[in-house]
Design a protein around this motif. Sequence first.
Motif, PDB file in Angstrom:
ATOM      1  N   LYS A  79       1.910  -7.110   1.122  1.00 40.23           N
ATOM      2  CA  LYS A  79       0.536  -7.365   0.697  1.00 40.23           C
ATOM      3  C   LYS A  79      -0.206  -7.872   1.929  1.00 40.23           C
ATOM      4  O   LYS A  79       0.136  -8.925   2.467  1.00 40.23           O
ATOM      5  CB  LYS A  79       0.498  -8.388  -0.439  1.00 40.23           C
ATOM      6  CG  LYS A  79      -0.881  -8.537  -1.062  1.00 40.23           C
ATOM      7  CD  LYS A  79      -0.865  -9.559  -2.202  1.00 40.23           C
ATOM      8  CE  LYS A  79      -0.263  -8.990  -3.465  1.00 40.23           C
ATOM      9  NZ  LYS A  79      -0.375  -9.935  -4.614  1.00 40.23           N
ATOM     10  N   ASN A 125      -3.743  -8.989   3.509  1.00 41.30           N
ATOM     11  CA  ASN A 125      -5.092  -9.466   3.153  1.00 41.30           C
ATOM     12  C   ASN A 125      -5.389  -9.223   1.673  1.00 41.30           C
ATOM     13  O   ASN A 125      -6.488  -8.830   1.298  1.00 41.30           O
ATOM     14  CB  ASN A 125      -6.148  -8.809   4.036  1.00 41.30           C
ATOM     15  CG  ASN A 125      -5.947  -9.128   5.507  1.00 41.30           C
ATOM     16  OD1 ASN A 125      -5.502 -10.216   5.849  1.00 41.30           O
ATOM     17  ND2 ASN A 125      -6.242  -8.168   6.374  1.00 41.30           N
ATOM     18  N   GLU A 134      -4.155  -6.894  -0.269  1.00 42.85           N
ATOM     19  CA  GLU A 134      -4.017  -5.514  -0.729  1.00 42.85           C
ATOM     20  C   GLU A 134      -2.575  -5.047  -0.567  1.00 42.85           C
ATOM     21  O   GLU A 134      -1.959  -5.238   0.488  1.00 42.85           O
ATOM     22  CB  GLU A 134      -4.934  -4.584   0.078  1.00 42.85           C
ATOM     23  CG  GLU A 134      -6.423  -4.868  -0.093  1.00 42.85           C
ATOM     24  CD  GLU A 134      -6.931  -4.509  -1.476  1.00 42.85           C
ATOM     25  OE1 GLU A 134      -6.387  -3.561  -2.077  1.00 42.85           O
ATOM     26  OE2 GLU A 134      -7.864  -5.176  -1.967  1.00 42.85           O
ATOM     27  N   THR A 178       0.261  -2.798   0.460  1.00 41.02           N
ATOM     28  CA  THR A 178       0.256  -1.887   1.608  1.00 41.02           C
ATOM     29  C   THR A 178       1.657  -1.364   1.885  1.00 41.02           C
ATOM     30  O   THR A 178       2.637  -2.113   1.830  1.00 41.02           O
ATOM     31  CB  THR A 178      -0.273  -2.624   2.867  1.00 41.02           C
ATOM     32  OG1 THR A 178      -1.554  -3.182   2.577  1.00 41.02           O
ATOM     33  CG2 THR A 178      -0.390  -1.678   4.048  1.00 41.02           C
ATOM     34  N   GLU A 194       4.801  -6.167  -7.603  1.00 43.02           N
ATOM     35  CA  GLU A 194       4.446  -5.065  -6.703  1.00 43.02           C
ATOM     36  C   GLU A 194       5.694  -4.376  -6.150  1.00 43.02           C
ATOM     37  O   GLU A 194       5.690  -3.161  -5.918  1.00 43.02           O
ATOM     38  CB  GLU A 194       3.591  -5.585  -5.544  1.00 43.02           C
ATOM     39  CG  GLU A 194       2.246  -6.150  -5.976  1.00 43.02           C
ATOM     40  CD  GLU A 194       2.278  -7.628  -6.291  1.00 43.02           C
ATOM     41  OE1 GLU A 194       1.196  -8.248  -6.358  1.00 43.02           O
ATOM     42  OE2 GLU A 194       3.387  -8.186  -6.484  1.00 43.02           O
TER      43      GLU A 194
END
Length: 635
Positions: free
Chosen positions: A39, A41, A43, A45, A66
Amino acid sequence: MAELVLKDGSKKQFPDGISLAEAVKQLSNSLAKKVLVAKVNGEVTDLRETIVDGSTVEFLTFADQEGKDTLRHTASHVMAQAIQHLFPGVKFAIGPSIENGFYYDLDTEHRFTQEDFAAIEAEMAKIVKENLPITKEVLSRADALKLFKDAGQDYKVELIEDLPEDAVISLYRQGDFVDLCAGPHCASTGAVKAFKLRTVAGAYWRGDEHNKMLQRIYGTAFEKKSELDEYLHMMEEAEKRDHRKLGKQLGLFMLSDYGPGFPFFLPKGMIVRNLLIDYWREVHRRYGYQEVMTPMIMNRQLWETSGHWDHYKENMYFTKIDGEDYAIKPMNCPGGMLVYANEPHSYKELPLRVGELGLVHRHELSGALHGLFRARCFTQDDAHIFMMPNQIEDVIQETIRLFDEVYATFGLTYHAELSTRPDNSMGDDATWEMTTNALRKAMDDFGLDYSVNEGDGAFYGPKIDFHLKDSIGRTWQCGTIQLDMLLPEKFNLTYTGEDGQKHRPVMIHRVVYGSIERFIGILTENYAGAFPTWLAPVQIKILPISEKHLAYCQDVAKKLEAQGIRVEVDESSEKLGYKIRKAQMEKVPYMAVVGDKEMENGSFGLRDRSKGDLGDKPIDEVVAHILELNKTRKG
């Protein structure tokens, strides 16, 4: 060198241009073996992405949602590749991860059944064993269109055509399989170590009933086989507890093709329903709520004012009255606003607690309907509380206490989630900060354990969601407390303050059951149909040993009914063993055997559905025990 800020706030230096996967290896080889996604910032990724100086990075494993999503999304691609091998010519639609698993929507002449699953799973196992690298490729829109047109993948082509002309499109490739996908994915197919295909169902392309019906294969995947086995055991147990089967078996409710999504409650189901309502009213009276009822049908102007006409229209039912547009309410809130606006209010009345057991109707797609869990009409146990800003914290704590009391009555534990300001929110920063901090402080002061869902609040205010945990470990989102800064403004709600001026009240929406119908479904599965005595449709079943004992049993039953006990007499001519087994199947808490001895002694040969034979018990003692359970709701 590039600097990354890690989850614990520490800062680490890494060589420029390396990937997130390489960065985590430099931190810890053992961690790198577990990490599935990052993650950056805030988001999610792909680990394949290059690090960016100054970023805040959190490396996520299967322990994080996630991470689970990433592994399961990869499993959906492994399944699709296996299907491509076994059933050439299949057209692939979408294959996302979902809660507890994944699915893929497929278009093919072959009609998939569960008999196909063993072969697909065997092919998936081969792909996993090959440990194929999963690589990411970035293409222009034109190149991506050509690739999928040449492959005959019409659904991928349609998805790409919906993207802007200048869109940059990502693909993921593993061996001979390539898919249009935004990712993220695991590094290789070998990460998908424990998986199982579950069911096959129909699904409209893009969820639109006007589109073609595709075949959807559901599966699940876990990091370890032991976790998969535990989950599958829970699912087997859940299947035994399916409220639709138990609802039919126990005579609680029925479903009819004459009204898909509109459940019919039968006499025994109405007993459970009314007991829940009685309890709801008792609790809410103690907490100072006033009950109202608002109309089920109201005109277009109301729904335009509330915003539902513009933002919720596809989920609503409509009619015309005297040539004007009307809607059947999908929510109780607008009616609650009219109740408040009906007369002027003073600060002395606040907080004003207004409750409603309101029947609402929402259009759900037929494929989404699921017994009492997903219906087209249901009763929300709504309440709207109007207050001054300085009362928010006390009212939230009071509401949490009410929720805590109700859930404890049913033996349900829960965890709470605080959802904060989303991107599409309305209102100013100061108001959002004040209301969010009020919710946070109320939970902290209450001692409530909670997690934070950043950016997942409603557009009109932050909220607290209550997730109940049932007896086999599943969680259900039921209660919610939502602060609303929009409707009081839309309906121009005011109160006269101590200064004699008009002020805007703060309002919360809250439900504790959520939906009475859904809550009954949850309780049915939680208890596996064996409702606690106070909630059971039949609390005791009297079983005469022979026909000569029947009249006496009927007379005793009338006396028990007069004292408020729900009782039945088995009037059949079957043998006693059959009567006991039948009562057990009906999940009746107590069975009372009556023969010559019991008639003479004024007693019951009492049996408990879980403990078995309790021996000879005086009738008065049994009555007192059940009445005490009714009073305390403890069993």
